[in-house]
Design an enzyme around this catalytic site. Structure first.
Site, PDB file in Angstrom:
ATOM      1  N   TYR A   1      -2.466  -1.140  10.374  1.00 25.77           N
ATOM      2  CA  TYR A   1      -2.384  -1.248   8.909  1.00 25.77           C
ATOM      3  C   TYR A   1      -1.038  -0.725   8.410  1.00 25.77           C
ATOM      4  CZ  TYR A   1      -4.096  -0.974   4.054  1.00 25.77           C
ATOM      5  OH  TYR A   1      -4.275  -1.131   2.692  1.00 25.77           O
TER       6      TYR A   1
ATOM      7  N   SER B   1       0.862  -1.185   0.000  1.00 25.99           N
ATOM      8  CA  SER B   1       0.000   0.000   0.000  1.00 25.99           C
ATOM      9  C   SER B   1       0.896   1.232   0.000  1.00 25.99           C
ATOM     10  CB  SER B   1      -0.853  -0.004   1.277  1.00 25.99           C
ATOM     11  OG  SER B   1      -1.496   1.245   1.462  1.00 25.99           O
TER      12      SER B   1
HETATM   13  P1  NAD Z   1     -11.455  -6.161  -0.197  1.00 24.31           P
HETATM   14  O1  NAD Z   1     -12.093  -6.032   1.138  1.00 24.31           O
HETATM   15  O2  NAD Z   1     -12.270  -5.982  -1.425  1.00 24.31           O
HETATM   16  O3  NAD Z   1     -10.712  -7.556  -0.321  1.00 24.31           O
HETATM   17  C1  NAD Z   1     -10.049  -8.133   0.728  1.00 24.31           C
HETATM   18  C2  NAD Z   1      -9.956  -9.599   0.434  1.00 24.31           C
HETATM   19  O4  NAD Z   1      -9.300 -10.221   1.529  1.00 24.31           O
HETATM   20  C3  NAD Z   1     -11.317 -10.259   0.279  1.00 24.31           C
HETATM   21  O5  NAD Z   1     -11.267 -11.184  -0.770  1.00 24.31           O
HETATM   22  C4  NAD Z   1     -11.509 -10.967   1.611  1.00 24.31           C
HETATM   23  O6  NAD Z   1     -12.309 -12.121   1.484  1.00 24.31           O
HETATM   24  C5  NAD Z   1     -10.081 -11.331   1.913  1.00 24.31           C
HETATM   25  N1  NAD Z   1      -9.851 -11.624   3.321  1.00 24.31           N
HETATM   26  C6  NAD Z   1     -10.074 -10.835   4.405  1.00 24.31           C
HETATM   27  N2  NAD Z   1      -9.794 -11.501   5.526  1.00 24.31           N
HETATM   28  C7  NAD Z   1      -9.360 -12.737   5.158  1.00 24.31           C
HETATM   29  C8  NAD Z   1      -8.918 -13.879   5.846  1.00 24.31           C
HETATM   30  N3  NAD Z   1      -8.884 -13.904   7.185  1.00 24.31           N
HETATM   31  N4  NAD Z   1      -8.570 -14.968   5.133  1.00 24.31           N
HETATM   32  C9  NAD Z   1      -8.635 -14.967   3.777  1.00 24.31           C
HETATM   33  N5  NAD Z   1      -9.040 -13.898   3.062  1.00 24.31           N
HETATM   34  C10 NAD Z   1      -9.395 -12.805   3.738  1.00 24.31           C
HETATM   35  O7  NAD Z   1     -10.223  -5.147  -0.161  1.00 24.31           O
HETATM   36  P2  NAD Z   1      -9.209  -4.635  -1.277  1.00 24.31           P
HETATM   37  O8  NAD Z   1      -9.303  -3.168  -1.268  1.00 24.31           O
HETATM   38  O9  NAD Z   1      -9.380  -5.381  -2.541  1.00 24.31           O
HETATM   39  O10 NAD Z   1      -7.826  -4.999  -0.571  1.00 24.31           O
HETATM   40  C11 NAD Z   1      -6.974  -6.003  -1.055  1.00 24.31           C
HETATM   41  C12 NAD Z   1      -5.546  -5.678  -0.624  1.00 24.31           C
HETATM   42  O11 NAD Z   1      -5.139  -4.449  -1.222  1.00 24.31           O
HETATM   43  C13 NAD Z   1      -5.388  -5.491   0.899  1.00 24.31           C
HETATM   44  O12 NAD Z   1      -4.169  -6.061   1.320  1.00 24.31           O
HETATM   45  C14 NAD Z   1      -5.332  -3.982   1.042  1.00 24.31           C
HETATM   46  O13 NAD Z   1      -4.631  -3.584   2.177  1.00 24.31           O
HETATM   47  C15 NAD Z   1      -4.613  -3.600  -0.238  1.00 24.31           C
HETATM   48  N6  NAD Z   1      -4.811  -2.198  -0.618  1.00 24.31           N
HETATM   49  C16 NAD Z   1      -6.051  -1.726  -0.921  1.00 24.31           C
HETATM   50  C17 NAD Z   1      -6.192  -0.386  -1.289  1.00 24.31           C
HETATM   51  C18 NAD Z   1      -7.522   0.189  -1.660  1.00 24.31           C
HETATM   52  O14 NAD Z   1      -7.603   1.414  -1.812  1.00 24.31           O
HETATM   53  N7  NAD Z   1      -8.564  -0.597  -1.839  1.00 24.31           N
HETATM   54  C19 NAD Z   1      -5.080   0.442  -1.318  1.00 24.31           C
HETATM   55  C20 NAD Z   1      -3.850  -0.066  -0.992  1.00 24.31           C
HETATM   56  C21 NAD Z   1      -3.720  -1.401  -0.641  1.00 24.31           C
END
Ligand code: NAD
Length: 257
Positions: free
Chosen positions: A152, A139
């Site tokens: 985080y 991130s």
């Molecule tokens: P999201 O909530 O859409 O997806 C998260 C995923 O993680 C889901 O598929 C969920 O089922 C899974 N998950 C959560 N807990 C779990 C567990 N205990 N076991 C297995 N799977 C689990 O979120 P996202 O925005 O797609 O985030 C995905 C990654 O990207 C994360 O690591 C997040 O920190 C990172 N990220 C997101 C953003 C953003 O703006 N959305 C920015 C930077 C980084």
């Protein structure tokens, strides 16, 4: 070397970035293992629809990324691993004195420790197969900080460090490890933060998007899951064979500020 025919495991991939990256890899011909902790009918349908849309093999494996044994079992259950995408992640927003201990523990386990466990299980498999790519979805918060996101930010800085160590331990092999550092992407994870931030700052939804979220992102627009999939494909390509142990920001200029 293309990703066609390679086996890719994407943790936390039944929604958001994980699913977007899985789709781009499948479109390029990779066989896919989707994962989450839910094991619903929709999860299996999602895998079947990837397989039929892109003519690849796709399955879904339930594994709770907060559980070390599940993390390691996921790699085993996938029946091979050339590309490992450590993506599962959760968020919680509170000041340090108010930050619930169980939330801290869950974020460190899911956003950081899971990547250690899956990488530990995947590297021997990659070595046996003679090629590998580890892509950690970190991130902008792996490189910078924000208030109220202690766990985080700590986990994301930690995964950037883990990426560097993974790269050094595989440096002389045809295996690379890198981290992608997205800015804001409109996924369920970001949607879920909006009400908390509205409460924390006393703002409307529109004000949170414009004045809180986008103040950090000079492009003033969200990155997309397809762009993150494209960055992943680049890291899996021959062009990136010497790109290892580093971070690629996809953050609309956030870290240039
Ligand atoms: P999201 O909530 O859409 O997806 C998260 C995923 O993680 C889901 O598929 C969920 O089922 C899974 N998950 C959560 N807990 C779990 C567990 N205990 N076991 C297995 N799977 C689990 O979120 P996202 O925005 O797609 O985030 C995905 C990654 O990207 C994360 O690591 C997040 O920190 C990172 N990220 C997101 C953003 C953003 O703006 N959305 C920015 C930077 C980084």
């Amino acid at each position: 070397m293309s990703v066609a025919g390679k086996t890719a495991i994407i943790t936390g991939s039944n929604s958001g970035i994980g699913l977007g990256v899985a789709r781009e890899l499948a479109k390029a011909g990779a066989n896919i293992t989707l994962n989450s902790f839910t094991d619903s009918e929709e999860d299996h349908t999602l895998a079947a629809s990837l397989a039929s849309e892109f003519g690849v093999t796709a399955n879904y494996v339930r594994a709770d990324m907060s559980n070390p044994d599940d993390c390691r079992a996921l790699i085993e259950a996938a029946g091979g691993c050339d590309i490992l995408i450590n993506n599962a992640g959760i968020q919680h927003v509170a000041s340090i004195p108010d930050f619930a201990v169980e939330k801290w523990d869950a974020i460190i386990a899911i956003n950081l420790s899971s990547a250690f466990h899956t990488t530990a299980a995947a590297l021997p498999v990659m070595r046996e197969r003679g090629w590998g790519r580890v892509v950690n979805i970190a991130s902008a918060h792996g490189l910078t900080a924000s208030p109220f996101k202690s766990a985080y930010v700590a986990a994301k800085h930690g995964i950037v460090g883990l990426t560097k160590v993974t790269a050094l331990e595989t440096a002389e092999e045809p295996i690379t490890a890198n981290a992608i550092c997205p800015g804001y992407v409109l996924t369920p994870l970001v949607e879920a933060q909006i009400p908390d931030t509205m409460k924390e700052y006393g703002l409307s939804r529109e004000e949170v998007i414009r004045d809180v979220i986008m103040t950090r992102q000079p492009s003033k627009s969200f990155a997309t899951v397809e762009q993150l999939g494209g960055t992943t494909l680049y890291l899996c390509s021959d062009a990136a064979a010497q790109v290892t142990g580093t971070t690629i920001s996809v953050d609309g200029g956030w870290t240039a500020l």
